[in-house]
Write a protein that holds these residues in place. Structure first.
Motif, mmCIF file in Angstrom:
data_model
loop_
_atom_site.group_PDB
_atom_site.id
_atom_site.type_symbol
_atom_site.label_atom_id
_atom_site.label_comp_id
_atom_site.label_asym_id
_atom_site.label_seq_id
_atom_site.Cartn_x
_atom_site.Cartn_y
_atom_site.Cartn_z
ATOM 1 N N THR A 59 9.631 71.914 108.491
ATOM 2 C CA THR A 59 8.575 71.074 107.940
ATOM 3 C C THR A 59 8.358 71.559 106.376
ATOM 4 O O THR A 59 8.162 72.742 106.320
ATOM 5 N N ASP B 150 7.398 69.364 97.675
ATOM 6 C CA ASP B 150 8.505 68.585 97.267
ATOM 7 C C ASP B 150 9.616 69.206 96.963
ATOM 8 O O ASP B 150 9.540 70.358 96.136
ATOM 9 N N VAL C 109 16.277 63.466 108.566
ATOM 10 C CA VAL C 109 14.942 63.645 107.729
ATOM 11 C C VAL C 109 14.049 62.724 108.198
ATOM 12 O O VAL C 109 14.040 61.708 108.029
ATOM 13 N N THR C 110 12.759 63.275 108.875
ATOM 14 C CA THR C 110 11.966 62.182 109.146
ATOM 15 C C THR C 110 10.514 62.302 108.073
ATOM 16 O O THR C 110 9.953 63.614 107.965
ATOM 17 N N THR C 111 10.303 61.139 107.557
ATOM 18 C CA THR C 111 9.086 61.159 106.374
ATOM 19 C C THR C 111 8.063 60.150 106.847
ATOM 20 O O THR C 111 8.479 58.990 106.805
ATOM 21 N N ASP C 112 6.998 60.343 106.949
ATOM 22 C CA ASP C 112 5.847 59.504 107.397
ATOM 23 C C ASP C 112 6.336 58.665 108.631
ATOM 24 O O ASP C 112 6.119 57.246 108.663
ATOM 25 N N SER D 140 12.726 57.974 109.875
ATOM 26 C CA SER D 140 13.848 58.941 109.720
ATOM 27 C C SER D 140 15.081 58.324 109.034
ATOM 28 O O SER D 140 15.256 57.035 108.794
ATOM 29 N N LYS D 141 15.685 59.334 108.258
ATOM 30 C CA LYS D 141 16.960 58.663 107.380
ATOM 31 C C LYS D 141 17.957 59.918 107.584
ATOM 32 O O LYS D 141 17.741 61.079 107.529
ATOM 33 N N LEU E 53 13.077 65.436 98.588
ATOM 34 C CA LEU E 53 12.279 65.322 99.841
ATOM 35 C C LEU E 53 10.738 65.597 99.565
ATOM 36 O O LEU E 53 10.567 66.570 98.879
ATOM 37 N N THR E 54 9.987 64.735 100.211
ATOM 38 C CA THR E 54 8.523 65.012 99.824
ATOM 39 C C THR E 54 8.129 65.956 100.702
ATOM 40 O O THR E 54 8.442 66.020 101.835
ATOM 41 N N SER F 258 7.653 66.200 104.888
ATOM 42 C CA SER F 258 8.757 65.780 105.579
ATOM 43 C C SER F 258 9.491 66.868 106.671
ATOM 44 O O SER F 258 9.357 68.005 106.377
ATOM 45 N N THR F 259 10.067 66.519 107.786
ATOM 46 C CA THR F 259 10.575 67.360 108.455
ATOM 47 C C THR F 259 12.039 67.122 108.663
ATOM 48 O O THR F 259 12.491 66.078 109.018
#
Length: 599
Positions: free
Chosen positions: A145, A149, A175-178, A181-182, A215-216, A219-220
């Motif tokens: 995590t 940024d 990568v999971t953000t808010d 997933s991407k 990545l912000t 993000s995980t």
């Protein structure tokens, strides 16, 4: 309590009561002085017990044989042989000859490619090595995590081969953000090219991941696994009994290093391990040298002619090509005509420890004798400490008591400067142990301990005077000991009959007459300390456990009771003056009323 008084009479009632209470407080002031005196006396006793206990500890050392049996050793040539002796060594002369020193087993690698940099990671220089030296290992990477940024994240390990080994090199990292997933497509290499926003590059040497977009924070990077290249090998060494020293079932010591390790770091960790090898890389020859830390032919008990170091694993046997027949040699020498060997160049026999310095064929003589000066210094120091002890105790029990100086009350102390109060306290504390029977008796018994003869002593010395130690002729020294002259007689006694000197001081026995001087002294000190403790206690004892503590408790109880009584007396005085004030007020009122009739 706030009191308003003297309005009718015009008298300073508070001052009058205060003056009256000074007289009333005289008994309690006396009790507080008594309490302070008892506390000072208790502390003086305890300080004497501390001195006695410290001397008793020193006396214990004088009951050890090593205090009287010190040896001095001389070598005819310390560039060839050095020696030291314990107290158990016999006084004798030894001859060493035909010495060949022990050597340690050593193995030297073939020359490594001159381009090899020992400070850089081995994986980054894998082109110089056969691929067979490497072993792939799966690493489970936990979810990461991000706290800020960023577009770069470093994995824990480098030397990477593949991501998600079951599906091949090219795969994706999620990568999971808010909550969304991407997937990022993975590229592995040594230099990142231009990345698109859905790509991630992993540096196979360092393990650094570079994403094609920032990545912000928060993000995980979801968990994934990857393949890491490691070096695995083992080394087997043996102790002096021929037993393998490692933890593996075959006695070998396993090693594992990831590819990001440098050659220098790898060799340092081998040197710091329990395998017992010193390893280093020599830049001048581009060779690795491994040397046993212990000398001698240390091989397996099952094969006396076998290697002292057994190497296993492609990195050691293939890349470095370390020899498997390394052997050390035992030290060989002749000691007083006896040909013998040892694994080490330092060895002990007959209480004498020899350290071989060089090979030689001639003779070196080692002489062992009593260290007369050291034993003399030990006895002299003990006598000095005893004299210091009795001087301090005599100073306390002969100190005059000046009864003109009593402990100060709080009011008296406020009228003096700090320096004056300190000087007054010093006077008031003096002589509190004057003529004390416990300490006086202890000193007398210690003097007797020194001069009573010791029965059953082997040799010609059964009294101190036989060795040149006597009492000072000066009466003011109060029993101090004196070593006659410059100590020649004592030194001669130590040299002539060290056993008799030792027995005189430390002989054991079931009766006092059979015990040596030091053992008698320790018995006396133990008894004296115990008696003082019954009177003055220890800091950890309760008041009920010793005499002065019980006395202090009684005085404290009297003070508490008397202070309660003083409060009642003071209240009674104020009630009486209050009644007087009321009477005067009534009289004044009547007088004023009568004067109106005549006006």
């Amino acid at each position: 309590m706030v009191r308003v008084s003297g309005l009718a009479s015009g008298m300073d009632i508070d001052q009058i009561v205060s003056d009256l209470m000074k007289a009333e407080r005289m008994p309690i002031d006396k009790m507080k002085k008594q309490k302070q005196t008892l506390e000072w006396q208790r502390d003086d006793y305890r300080s004497m017990n501390l001195l006695l206990s410290e001397f008793n500890n020193l006396a214990f050392n004088m009951t050890l044989q090593s205090s009287y049996s010190s040896k001095t050793v001389s070598s005819s040539d310390e560039t060839k042989v050095k020696a030291a002796a314990t107290s158990s060594a016999a006084n004798a002369s030894y001859t060493l000859s035909n010495v060949t020193m022990a050597t340690a087993a050593q193995s030297i690698s073939t020359s490594i490619d001159s381009s090899m940099d020992p400070t850089k990671s081995l994986w980054s220089q894998r082109g110089s090595m056969d691929s067979s030296v490497w072993t792939e290992k799966t690493v489970e990477q936990a979810a990461i995590t991000l706290s800020a940024d960023t577009s770069t994240v470093k994995l824990a390990k480098g030397a990477i081969s593949a991501v998600n080994q079951n599906t091949g090199t090219l795969n994706s990292i999620s990568v999971t953000t808010d909550g969304t997933s991407k997937e990022y497509k993975v590229t592995i290499g040594t230099k990142a090219e231009t990345l698109s926003s859905d790509e991630v590059f992993i540096n196979e040497d360092t393990g650094e991941m570079t994403f094609g977009t920032t990545l912000t924070s928060g993000s995980t990077i979801e968990a994934f696994s990857y393949q890491q290249n490691v070096l695995k090998f083992s080394i087997t060494t043996y102790d002096s009994n021929g037993k393998a020293t490692g933890d593996n079932t075959d006695g070998s010591t396993p090693f594992e290093f990831d590819g990001s390790t440098s050659l220098n770091t790898l060799l340092t960790q081998i040197s710091n391990s329990k395998v017992g090898i010193s390893a280093f890389f020599d830049e001048g020859t581009n060779k690795v040298v491994m040397t046993r830390k212990d000398t001698g032919n240390l091989s397996s008990a099952d094969s006396a002619d076998g290697s002292n170091m057994v190497f296993s694993g492609g990195f050691l046997t293939g890349f470095l090509q370390l020899a498997g027949d390394a052997k050390g040699t035992d030290a060989k020498f002749t000691l007083n005509g006896l040909e013998t060997t040892r694994k080490s160049n330092t060895f002990t026999t007959g209480g004498v420890t020899y350290t071989l310095q060089n090979n030689f064929t001639g003779d070196v003589r080692v002489n062992v004798s009593n260290d007369t000066q050291k034993v003399f210094d030990t006895i002299k120091d003990f006598v000095t400490k005893y004299n210091e002890l009795i001087e301090k105790i005599n100073g306390k029990i002969t100190e005059e008591r000046d009864r003109n100086y009593q402990p100060l009350t709080d009011e008296e102390r406020e009228k003096l400067t700090d320096k004056q109060a300190e000087q007054w306290d010093d006077k008031a504390k003096s002589g509190l142990l004057k003529g004390d029977s416990i300490l006086s008796s202890g000193l007398n018994q210690m003097r007797s301990n020194w001069y009573a003869s010791v029965s059953g002593v082997s040799g010609g010395f059964s009294q101190l005077t036989d060795m040149g130690i006597s009492t000072s002729a000066n009466y003011s020294d109060r029993g101090k000991l004196v070593i006659e002259g410059d100590g020649t007689k004592l030194k001669e006694a130590i040299e002539k009959d060290p056993q008799s000197v030792m027995d005189l001081f430390m002989k054991s026995g079931s009766t006092t007459s059979e015990k040596g001087i030091v053992r008698r002294l320790r018995d006396t000190i133990t008894q004296t300390v115990s008696k003082v403790e019954q009177r003055a206690g220890r800091s950890t004892w309760t008041s009920e456990q010793f005499l002065l503590g019980r006395n202090l408790k009684s005085v404290n109880s009297q003070i508490t009771s008397f202070e309660s009584r003083l409060t009642q007396v003071e209240d009674r005085y104020y009630r009486q003056f209050t009644a007087m004030e009321k009477a005067i007020q009534n009289a004044n009122a009547q007088s004023a009323q009568l004067s109106q009739y005549f006006s």
